[in-house]
Write a protein that holds these residues in place. Structure first.
Motif, PDB file in Angstrom:
ATOM      1  N   HIS A  13      84.453  34.584 -49.863  1.00 27.24           N
ATOM      2  CA  HIS A  13      83.677  35.380 -50.820  1.00 27.24           C
ATOM      3  C   HIS A  13      82.196  35.221 -50.524  1.00 27.24           C
ATOM      4  CE1 HIS A  13      82.963  31.509 -52.722  1.00 27.24           C
ATOM      5  NE2 HIS A  13      81.987  32.091 -53.408  1.00 27.24           N
ATOM      6  N   PHE A  14      81.451  36.278 -50.782  1.00 26.48           N
ATOM      7  CA  PHE A  14      79.989  36.213 -50.729  1.00 26.48           C
ATOM      8  C   PHE A  14      79.479  36.365 -52.145  1.00 26.48           C
ATOM      9  CE2 PHE A  14      80.792  37.894 -46.381  1.00 26.48           C
ATOM     10  CZ  PHE A  14      80.215  36.849 -45.684  1.00 26.48           C
ATOM     11  N   LYS A  15      78.835  35.333 -52.645  1.00 28.32           N
ATOM     12  CA  LYS A  15      78.402  35.333 -54.043  1.00 28.32           C
ATOM     13  C   LYS A  15      79.589  35.663 -54.943  1.00 28.32           C
ATOM     14  CE  LYS A  15      73.642  35.908 -52.912  1.00 28.32           C
ATOM     15  NZ  LYS A  15      73.238  36.862 -51.888  1.00 28.32           N
ATOM     16  N   VAL A  18      84.565  39.087 -53.618  1.00 26.34           N
ATOM     17  CA  VAL A  18      85.652  38.548 -52.804  1.00 26.34           C
ATOM     18  C   VAL A  18      85.849  39.485 -51.620  1.00 26.34           C
ATOM     19  CG1 VAL A  18      88.092  38.007 -52.725  1.00 26.34           C
ATOM     20  CG2 VAL A  18      86.755  37.462 -54.759  1.00 26.34           C
ATOM     21  N   VAL A  19      85.686  38.956 -50.412  1.00 25.31           N
ATOM     22  CA  VAL A  19      85.789  39.809 -49.229  1.00 25.31           C
ATOM     23  C   VAL A  19      87.154  39.663 -48.566  1.00 25.31           C
ATOM     24  CG1 VAL A  19      84.783  40.343 -46.992  1.00 25.31           C
ATOM     25  CG2 VAL A  19      83.314  39.677 -48.872  1.00 25.31           C
ATOM     26  N   LEU A  20      87.643  38.435 -48.465  1.00 24.10           N
ATOM     27  CA  LEU A  20      88.987  38.218 -47.944  1.00 24.10           C
ATOM     28  C   LEU A  20      89.796  37.475 -49.007  1.00 24.10           C
ATOM     29  CD1 LEU A  20      88.438  37.124 -44.237  1.00 24.10           C
ATOM     30  CD2 LEU A  20      88.895  39.403 -45.147  1.00 24.10           C
ATOM     31  N   GLY A  40      83.411  48.228 -45.075  1.00 26.53           N
ATOM     32  CA  GLY A  40      83.203  47.224 -46.110  1.00 26.53           C
ATOM     33  C   GLY A  40      84.476  46.524 -46.541  1.00 26.53           C
ATOM     34  N   SER A  41      85.578  46.763 -45.825  1.00 26.11           N
ATOM     35  CA  SER A  41      86.836  46.143 -46.246  1.00 26.11           C
ATOM     36  C   SER A  41      86.949  44.712 -45.741  1.00 26.11           C
ATOM     37  CB  SER A  41      88.005  46.986 -45.740  1.00 26.11           C
ATOM     38  OG  SER A  41      87.904  47.144 -44.346  1.00 26.11           O
ATOM     39  N   GLY A  42      86.050  44.303 -44.859  1.00 27.39           N
ATOM     40  CA  GLY A  42      86.066  42.906 -44.429  1.00 27.39           C
ATOM     41  C   GLY A  42      86.530  42.685 -43.004  1.00 27.39           C
ATOM     42  N   LYS A  43      86.556  43.738 -42.195  1.00 27.76           N
ATOM     43  CA  LYS A  43      87.019  43.590 -40.806  1.00 27.76           C
ATOM     44  C   LYS A  43      86.109  42.651 -40.017  1.00 27.76           C
ATOM     45  CE  LYS A  43      86.588  48.005 -39.969  1.00 27.76           C
ATOM     46  NZ  LYS A  43      86.133  48.539 -41.267  1.00 27.76           N
ATOM     47  N   THR A  44      84.807  42.951 -40.072  1.00 26.31           N
ATOM     48  CA  THR A  44      83.870  42.114 -39.330  1.00 26.31           C
ATOM     49  C   THR A  44      83.927  40.672 -39.817  1.00 26.31           C
ATOM     50  OG1 THR A  44      82.407  43.996 -38.953  1.00 26.31           O
ATOM     51  CG2 THR A  44      81.436  41.820 -38.737  1.00 26.31           C
ATOM     52  N   ASP A 157      84.556  44.112 -31.895  1.00 25.33           N
ATOM     53  CA  ASP A 157      84.260  44.716 -33.193  1.00 25.33           C
ATOM     54  C   ASP A 157      83.689  46.116 -32.958  1.00 25.33           C
ATOM     55  OD1 ASP A 157      83.954  45.062 -35.856  1.00 25.33           O
ATOM     56  OD2 ASP A 157      82.623  43.345 -36.185  1.00 25.33           O
ATOM     57  N   GLU A 158      84.518  47.106 -33.205  1.00 29.15           N
ATOM     58  CA  GLU A 158      84.152  48.516 -32.993  1.00 29.15           C
ATOM     59  C   GLU A 158      83.520  48.740 -31.629  1.00 29.15           C
ATOM     60  OE1 GLU A 158      82.607  50.599 -36.255  1.00 29.15           O
ATOM     61  OE2 GLU A 158      83.385  49.198 -37.738  1.00 29.15           O
ATOM     62  N   PRO A 159      84.292  48.510 -30.566  1.00 34.08           N
ATOM     63  CA  PRO A 159      83.713  48.599 -29.217  1.00 34.08           C
ATOM     64  C   PRO A 159      83.351  50.018 -28.808  1.00 34.08           C
ATOM     65  CG  PRO A 159      86.075  48.250 -29.098  1.00 34.08           C
ATOM     66  CD  PRO A 159      85.707  48.135 -30.536  1.00 34.08           C
TER      67      PRO A 159
HETATM   68  N1  LIG Z   1      76.408  37.581 -45.016  1.00 29.72           N
HETATM   69  C1  LIG Z   1      76.863  38.332 -46.038  1.00 29.72           C
HETATM   70  N2  LIG Z   1      76.350  38.134 -47.272  1.00 29.72           N
HETATM   71  C2  LIG Z   1      76.785  38.847 -48.322  1.00 29.72           C
HETATM   72  N3  LIG Z   1      77.727  39.795 -48.244  1.00 29.72           N
HETATM   73  C3  LIG Z   1      78.278  40.049 -47.044  1.00 29.72           C
HETATM   74  C4  LIG Z   1      77.879  39.334 -45.874  1.00 29.72           C
HETATM   75  N4  LIG Z   1      78.585  39.794 -44.828  1.00 29.72           N
HETATM   76  C5  LIG Z   1      79.393  40.753 -45.317  1.00 29.72           C
HETATM   77  N5  LIG Z   1      79.220  40.916 -46.635  1.00 29.72           N
HETATM   78  C6  LIG Z   1      79.961  41.829 -47.486  1.00 29.72           C
HETATM   79  O1  LIG Z   1      81.316  41.697 -47.203  1.00 29.72           O
HETATM   80  C7  LIG Z   1      81.945  42.957 -47.228  1.00 29.72           C
HETATM   81  C8  LIG Z   1      82.716  43.157 -45.927  1.00 29.72           C
HETATM   82  O2  LIG Z   1      81.800  43.294 -44.892  1.00 29.72           O
HETATM   83  P1  LIG Z   1      82.289  43.539 -43.398  1.00 29.72           P
HETATM   84  O3  LIG Z   1      81.086  43.589 -42.549  1.00 29.72           O
HETATM   85  O4  LIG Z   1      83.318  42.538 -43.057  1.00 29.72           O
HETATM   86  O5  LIG Z   1      82.934  44.987 -43.495  1.00 29.72           O
HETATM   87  P2  LIG Z   1      83.574  45.850 -42.343  1.00 29.72           P
HETATM   88  O6  LIG Z   1      84.967  46.053 -42.709  1.00 29.72           O
HETATM   89  O7  LIG Z   1      83.310  45.256 -41.029  1.00 29.72           O
HETATM   90  O8  LIG Z   1      82.780  47.215 -42.499  1.00 29.72           O
HETATM   91  P3  LIG Z   1      82.355  48.265 -41.353  1.00 29.72           P
HETATM   92  O9  LIG Z   1      83.552  49.054 -41.010  1.00 29.72           O
HETATM   93  O10 LIG Z   1      81.321  49.082 -42.020  1.00 29.72           O
HETATM   94  O11 LIG Z   1      81.815  47.465 -40.226  1.00 29.72           O
HETATM   95  C9  LIG Z   1      80.872  43.998 -47.439  1.00 29.72           C
HETATM   96  O12 LIG Z   1      80.941  44.435 -48.769  1.00 29.72           O
HETATM   97  C10 LIG Z   1      79.607  43.264 -47.208  1.00 29.72           C
HETATM   98  O13 LIG Z   1      78.616  43.703 -48.096  1.00 29.72           O
END
Ligand SMILES: Nc1ncnc2c1ncn2[C@@H]1O[C@H](COP(=O)(O)OP(=O)(O)OP(=O)(O)O)[C@@H](O)[C@H]1O
Ligand SMILES: [Mg+2]
Lengths: 241, 402
Positions: A13-15, A18-20, A40-44, A157-159
């Motif tokens: 989670h970020f703050k 919840v990301v994962l 924004g689903s959390g792939k990266t 990541d998105e090559p």
């Molecule tokens: N360092 C961080 N601090 C706070 N929030 C973050 C941080 N990194 C990512 N997030 C949040 O986590 C969520 C997922 O981000 P992530 O980059 O994993 O998405 P993604 O699936 O890769 O999106 P995209 O397809 O646009 O690349 C987003 O809502 C983003 O705002």
């Protein structure tokens, strides 16, 4: 069968966000795994956690069936969503640096740089400054930098974002070629015809893997024609409940 | 080891190919030091002065024509308003000074000059007083001579008519001793000697050591900080983190890569201030070079450390007022002996404080190794501490592995 990369019950989670939320993922050797999901689903975040660039709140990660060590990174090629290149340097100097810190040297290094440059169609531009590169050229150079030390595991990541269809097709041919040589690839993407070329895909939505499997099997299972539609089908299912 | 050099080689290539950074690193400090040298090193300008109501004044001789223009009251007032003169002096008793007053430093110059003239006035006064006294004394002496004449005549008369009474008087009279000639006082002159430096030492010579420290620190800080920050913002640091390179190799590579340019910069700068600006230096130039070099490393390691807390270039530059400005004020450019203890304690935490101390010892006092080893050691300690913290700070970017 061995597992080049394995993540179990990952939470992040970020703050307050919840990301994962309890994501588990295991790659099998020699497969291309596509990670798809809305922006924004959390792939990266997931890829970075698998790499150890980000710490998960809880969960376990194994690289090549061991706790990650610096040495394991030698067999790993990472291409970030941003290009991550040294703009002041020429393409050749960039590749030369990344090859060096991966422990390559001498003739072998030179040869390999020319090889990967050819593979991404940049062999004519090696002496150019990266700052004079187009967006697509930078993307390809970034990929070349991930390939240069011939790793066994690729995290891309998105090559292919921002590349024209011809180059894109060429790169996928390259991925299949790498796979043929025994490499394992995890790739995040938005492009649906790329999804079809993956051996398995994982659908990431709001921090969970909501479906996983071979693209054909998945579309059949949900009774839809494209992988994209699976997201909609699952959403409907959830609404129905 | 190989990684370390690959890292260093890359940084060297980056800087060499980036002409602007190279110029900023090596030429910019020279330019700024030259500018500062002109400002502080210039001979102080003579104040422009005038006198009025001088015609009947006794003091006119104290105001040389070269230094004081002769003006009428009206002219002087006008000239003062037009800033053609800095002050005029009214010689009508009592003497008064009228200053233009808008620039404190010029006020100081004026007062200095006027004070010198006032001393001369005092001398004139003393001389004229002496002359008057001499006249009075002479007049009295004349009177006394007349009296003595009378007494002598009286004595003769008494000798003739009452010798007994005279002998009695002579016996009882107190012996008068002849007053000695007053010695002319020796002319007092001040003999000034300097333990260090000489009276040619201008402001820049005194500030020079601090200035060198400040500008070397400033430019290394900016360039080092930004280049490491870029590593973070462009994502290349992530790429490094996803490779087998070790944290200390990253930091070490930066130190070596930048170190090369720092050597060049220190060398060029030291030669420049010594041979071109001709800054006062009685010490060994090699010692100066060593201090500048060590200081640069502490600037580099500190900038890399602080770049960890910045997320873009602007934020990095925001550290400058926080890190550089206090050092400028507390580094020895201005006396800090009278400041409260905690301020001095803060000053002791600043690298430039030590470089200034060391450079002053070398350049002005001409001390050798014994005069600067301590400051140099502290600077090295700074660098080492910053580097160690750096290595740990990078760990945050690679939390999973060790
Ligand atoms: N360092 C961080 N601090 C706070 N929030 C973050 C941080 N990194 C990512 N997030 C949040 O986590 C969520 C997922 O981000 P992530 O980059 O994993 O998405 P993604 O699936 O890769 O999106 P995209 O397809 O646009 O690349 C987003 O809502 C983003 O705002
Ligand atoms: Mg992403």
């Amino acid at each position: 069968m061995s597992y080049p990369i394995k993540g179990e019950h990952l939470h992040k989670h970020f703050k307050k966000q919840v990301v994962l939320d309890d994501v588990s993922l295991t790659l099998q050797e020699g497969e291309i795994y596509g990670l798809i999901g809305p922006s924004g689903s959390g792939k990266t975040t997931l890829v970075r956690i698998l790499l150890g660039l980000e710490k998960a709140d809880s969960g376990k990660i194994e690289l090549f069936e061991r706790r990650p060590t610096l040495n394991a990174f030698r067999s790993l090629g990472y291409m970030a969503q941003s290009d991550a290149l040294y703009n002041e340097l020429s393409a050749y100097q960039n590749l030369e640096f990344f090859a060096s810190i991966q422990g390559m040297h001498g003739k072998e290094k030179k040869q390999r740089i020319l090889e990967v440059a050819k593979a991404v169609d940049l062999d004519q531009h090696l002496q150019k400054n990266v700052s004079n590169f187009s967006g697509g050229m930078k993307r390809r150079l970034s990929l070349a930098a991930a390939l240069v030390h011939s790793p066994r595991l690729y995290l891309l990541d998105e090559p292919t974002v921002g590349l024209d269809p011809v180059i894109r097709r060429k790169l996928w041919t390259l991925f299949h070629y790498l796979k043929g040589k025994g490499a394992t690839i995890i790739v995040t993407t938005h492009v649906m015809d790329e999804v079809a070329q993956c051996d398995r895909v994982g659908l990431l939505s709001t921090g969970r893997i909501i479906a996983e499997g071979a693209p054909k099997a998945l579309t059949a299972q949900y009774g839809v024609s494209t992988v994209e539609d699976i997201f909609i089908a699952i959403e409907k299912e959830a609404d129905g409940n | 080891m190989r990684n370390l050099f690959a890292m260093a080689r890359r940084i060297i290539r980056q800087i060499v190919r980036d002409r602007r950074t190279l110029a900023l690193l090596i030429i910019a400090p020279l330019l700024i030091l030259t500018l500062v040298w002109y400002i502080f090193g210039a001979k102080t300008a003579e104040p422009k002065l005038a006198i009025i109501h001088y015609e009947s004044s006794d003091y006119l001789s104290a105001f040389k024509k070269d230094d004081y223009q002769r003006m009428s009251a009206l002219q002087a007032r006008q000239a003062l308003a037009d800033k053609e003169i800095d002050a005029y002096i009214d010689l009508k008793n009592p003497v008064s000074v009228h200053l233009e007053g808008s620039d404190p430093s010029r006020n100081g110059l004026v007062m200095n000059k006027v004070q010198q003239s006032m001393q001369k006035i005092q001398q004139i006064n003393v001389t004229s007083m002496k002359n008057q006294l001499t006249d009075v004394i002479k007049a009295e002496q004349k009177g006394m001579m007349v009296q003595q004449q009378t007494i002598r005549q009286m004595t003769e008369a008494m000798q003739r008519y009452a010798p007994g009474a005279l002998a009695q008087i002579m016996q009882q009279a107190p012996k008068t001793s002849q007053p000695e000639e007053p010695k002319t006082p020796e002319k007092v002159s001040l003999d000034v000697s300097y333990l260090h430096g000489n009276d040619d030492l201008n402001t820049f010579d005194a500030f020079g050591p601090a200035m060198v420290g400040i500008f070397v620190f400033l430019f290394i800080f900016m360039i080092g900080g930004v280049s490491f920050l870029r590593e973070r913002t462009t994502g290349t640091l992530d790429r490094l983190m996803a490779s087998p390179i070790k944290n200390y190799q990253i930091i070490g590579g930066y130190m070596i890569g930048f170190g090369l340019f720092v050597i060049v910069q220190s060398f060029v700068l030291t030669c420049y201030i010594a041979y071109v600006l001709n800054i006062y230096n009685v010490g060994n130039l090699l010692d100066v070079l060593i201090i500048v070099f060590i200081l640069s490393f502490s600037a580099l390691s500190l900038s890399i450390l602080l770049s960890t807390f910045a997320s873009n270039e602007l934020q990095m530059f925001q550290f400058i007022p926080l890190v550089i400005v206090p050092q400028v004020f507390l580094s020895g450019l201005f006396p800090i002996d009278t400041l409260p203890g905690w301020v001095r304690a803060v000053g002791n935490l600043m690298p430039i404080h030590y470089s200034t101390e060391a450079l002053r010892n070398i350049m002005i006092r001409g001390t050798g190794f014994s005069g600067w080893w301590f400051d140099a050691a502290i600077l090295i300690l700074f660098s080492v501490v910053f580097m160690i913290i750096n290595i740990f700070a990078i760990r945050r970017s690679r939390p999973v592995t060790d």
